[in-house]
Design an enzyme around this catalytic site. Sequence first.
Site, PDB file in Angstrom:
ATOM      1  N   TYR A 162       0.832  -1.060   0.035  1.00 55.68           N
ATOM      2  CA  TYR A 162      -0.206  -0.031  -0.068  1.00 55.68           C
ATOM      3  C   TYR A 162       1.017   1.373  -0.038  1.00 55.68           C
ATOM      4  O   TYR A 162       1.560   1.588   1.042  1.00 55.68           O
ATOM      5  CB  TYR A 162      -0.767   0.043   0.997  1.00 55.68           C
ATOM      6  CG  TYR A 162      -1.801  -1.127   1.250  1.00 55.68           C
ATOM      7  CD1 TYR A 162      -2.001  -1.973   0.110  1.00 55.68           C
ATOM      8  CD2 TYR A 162      -2.310  -1.625   2.529  1.00 55.68           C
ATOM      9  CE1 TYR A 162      -3.097  -2.981   0.182  1.00 55.68           C
ATOM     10  CE2 TYR A 162      -3.360  -2.607   2.650  1.00 55.68           C
ATOM     11  CZ  TYR A 162      -3.697  -3.342   1.731  1.00 55.68           C
ATOM     12  OH  TYR A 162      -4.324  -4.448   1.421  1.00 55.68           O
ATOM     13  N   LEU A 182     -20.737   0.216  -0.430  1.00 52.64           N
ATOM     14  CA  LEU A 182     -22.152  -0.460  -0.968  1.00 52.64           C
ATOM     15  C   LEU A 182     -23.382   0.503  -0.973  1.00 52.64           C
ATOM     16  O   LEU A 182     -23.326   1.442  -0.194  1.00 52.64           O
ATOM     17  CB  LEU A 182     -22.650  -1.530  -0.019  1.00 52.64           C
ATOM     18  CG  LEU A 182     -21.659  -2.523   0.394  1.00 52.64           C
ATOM     19  CD1 LEU A 182     -21.928  -3.291   1.801  1.00 52.64           C
ATOM     20  CD2 LEU A 182     -21.955  -3.582  -0.554  1.00 52.64           C
TER      21      LEU A 182
HETATM   22  N1  LIG Z   1      -6.346  -9.217   1.007  1.00 50.58           N
HETATM   23  C1  LIG Z   1      -6.647  -8.434   0.015  1.00 50.58           C
HETATM   24  O1  LIG Z   1      -6.573  -8.749  -1.209  1.00 50.58           O
HETATM   25  C2  LIG Z   1      -7.311  -7.238   0.333  1.00 50.58           C
HETATM   26  C3  LIG Z   1      -8.130  -6.378  -0.626  1.00 50.58           C
HETATM   27  C4  LIG Z   1      -8.497  -5.200  -0.256  1.00 50.58           C
HETATM   28  C5  LIG Z   1      -8.647  -4.566   0.940  1.00 50.58           C
HETATM   29  N2  LIG Z   1      -7.776  -5.614   1.782  1.00 50.58           N
HETATM   30  C6  LIG Z   1      -7.952  -5.031   3.457  1.00 50.58           C
HETATM   31  O2  LIG Z   1      -9.271  -4.857   3.802  1.00 50.58           O
HETATM   32  C7  LIG Z   1      -9.326  -3.401   4.558  1.00 50.58           C
HETATM   33  C8  LIG Z   1     -10.887  -3.084   3.987  1.00 50.58           C
HETATM   34  O3  LIG Z   1     -10.876  -2.969   2.785  1.00 50.58           O
HETATM   35  P1  LIG Z   1     -11.144  -1.353   1.960  1.00 50.58           P
HETATM   36  O4  LIG Z   1     -10.828  -0.240   3.031  1.00 50.58           O
HETATM   37  O5  LIG Z   1     -10.620  -1.367   0.776  1.00 50.58           O
HETATM   38  O6  LIG Z   1     -12.703  -1.494   1.712  1.00 50.58           O
HETATM   39  P2  LIG Z   1     -13.859  -0.989   2.732  1.00 50.58           P
HETATM   40  O7  LIG Z   1     -13.741  -1.202   4.209  1.00 50.58           O
HETATM   41  O8  LIG Z   1     -15.030  -2.098   2.148  1.00 50.58           O
HETATM   42  O9  LIG Z   1     -14.441   0.263   2.305  1.00 50.58           O
HETATM   43  C9  LIG Z   1     -13.774   1.505   2.335  1.00 50.58           C
HETATM   44  C10 LIG Z   1     -14.482   2.697   1.615  1.00 50.58           C
HETATM   45  O10 LIG Z   1     -15.499   2.821   2.300  1.00 50.58           O
HETATM   46  C11 LIG Z   1     -15.551   4.280   2.702  1.00 50.58           C
HETATM   47  N3  LIG Z   1     -16.129   4.261   3.978  1.00 50.58           N
HETATM   48  C12 LIG Z   1     -15.600   3.844   5.178  1.00 50.58           C
HETATM   49  N4  LIG Z   1     -16.353   3.612   6.307  1.00 50.58           N
HETATM   50  C13 LIG Z   1     -17.614   4.624   5.756  1.00 50.58           C
HETATM   51  C14 LIG Z   1     -18.602   5.207   6.290  1.00 50.58           C
HETATM   52  N5  LIG Z   1     -18.965   4.962   7.691  1.00 50.58           N
HETATM   53  N6  LIG Z   1     -19.312   5.882   5.709  1.00 50.58           N
HETATM   54  C15 LIG Z   1     -19.351   5.988   4.231  1.00 50.58           C
HETATM   55  N7  LIG Z   1     -18.100   5.505   3.628  1.00 50.58           N
HETATM   56  C16 LIG Z   1     -17.150   5.029   4.372  1.00 50.58           C
HETATM   57  C17 LIG Z   1     -14.023   4.577   2.619  1.00 50.58           C
HETATM   58  O11 LIG Z   1     -14.090   6.089   2.409  1.00 50.58           O
HETATM   59  P3  LIG Z   1     -13.426   7.051   3.512  1.00 50.58           P
HETATM   60  O12 LIG Z   1     -11.979   7.034   3.477  1.00 50.58           O
HETATM   61  O13 LIG Z   1     -14.016   8.144   2.897  1.00 50.58           O
HETATM   62  O14 LIG Z   1     -14.213   6.743   4.855  1.00 50.58           O
HETATM   63  C18 LIG Z   1     -13.447   3.761   1.607  1.00 50.58           C
HETATM   64  O15 LIG Z   1     -13.939   4.397   0.252  1.00 50.58           O
HETATM   65  C19 LIG Z   1      -8.284  -2.607   3.938  1.00 50.58           C
HETATM   66  O16 LIG Z   1      -8.043  -1.619   4.539  1.00 50.58           O
HETATM   67  C20 LIG Z   1      -7.322  -3.693   3.557  1.00 50.58           C
HETATM   68  O17 LIG Z   1      -6.461  -3.737   4.676  1.00 50.58           O
HETATM   69  C21 LIG Z   1      -7.410  -6.589   1.501  1.00 50.58           C
END
Ligand SMILES: NC(=O)c1ccc[n+]([C@@H]2O[C@H](COP(=O)([O-])OP(=O)(O)OC[C@H]3O[C@@H](n4cnc5c(N)ncnc54)[C@H](OP(=O)(O)O)[C@@H]3O)[C@@H](O)[C@H]2O)c1
Length: 300
Positions: free
Chosen positions: A66, A223
Amino acid sequence: MSKATELGEKFRLPDTATDLYRMGYGAMQLAGPGVWGPPRDVDAAIAVLREAVAMGVNHIDTSDFYGPHVTNQIIKKALHPYPAALVIVTKLGARRGPDKSWIPALSHQELIEGAHDNLRNLSLDQLDIVNLRVGGVLEPSEGSIEEPLTALAELKRRGLIRHIGLSNVTPRQLEEAQKITEIVCIQNFYNVARRADDAFIDSLSKQGIAYVPFFPLGGFTPLQSSELDRVAASLQATPMQVALAWLLHRSPNILLIPGTSSTKHLRENLSAAALELPSHAIDALAGIALSAPPLAQPAH
Ligand SMILES: NC(=O)c1ccc[n+]([C@@H]2O[C@H](COP(=O)([O-])OP(=O)(O)OC[C@H]3O[C@@H](n4cnc5c(N)ncnc54)[C@H](OP(=O)(O)O)[C@@H]3O)[C@@H](O)[C@H]2O)c1
């Protein structure tokens, strides 16, 4: 499992003394746009991490790809020296190309270098948990993971890694992995609107292995669904809180790592640990349909 504070229950990783709150934090959103380079506001990113830990979070998910390196360096700047109970989970198995692409990095040499990059950038002597990341952009693909996992198991024997998990894998790959080393967690793509891993989650639960969904809120395109909106309004919660509470309700081995770059969203997400979903809410979410595609960018 034991009851705890506002963050809800803890889950003990199998055959370890490691107890993680089921509600944690995913740090990928702390890098710049496209998970590349520094964020627009480094101080804001540091504030999110410090707030998470102040609110009790003891599970942060990250990766040295990242940024690359940026997210780990921000974690170190914000939190080092780390609280004793904090578990930082990282992953190996990819690297970034100069064009910001995500490239598999599963050779013995790449895995060793990746482990050392994480140790250096996080300023740790040992990585708490490393997920071996395989498969495609979003989906696992069948095939042996023996070679890279054997390299990781060797790093564990040498004391560089405490525990090993897998990311983007199938049940068959887990079976193969368990012949090589102990697996404490699985990190695959799953959320209220994407439930392909239902049977896998149930089987992991029976084995006491944690399931840590990535994109719990839908990822880069969070979502959007009228069912989520309706349930949220009926519970005086937000749709994102309902999506997280649904995951906590779904199975006791599910641990959450929602990602955000905002302290406001962080607080909102963490408080979902206290949101109980009545049965009518669960029923209403059974056939959830998305009004937006779940993804706008590749994932890792
Ligand atoms: N193993 C893998 O292949 C893999 C792949 C992807 C991700 N990951 C891990 O999974 C973690 C979670 O995934 P992710 O961060 O990509 O996706 P996520 O948690 O599904 O969603 C993050 C998105 O949602 C928004 N968001 C978060 N809280 C919110 C709220 N209360 N209201 C409105 N929008 C909100 C964030 O924007 P804002 O910043 O504006 O809040 C961001 O755009 C990552 O941090 C990473 O560590 C692993």
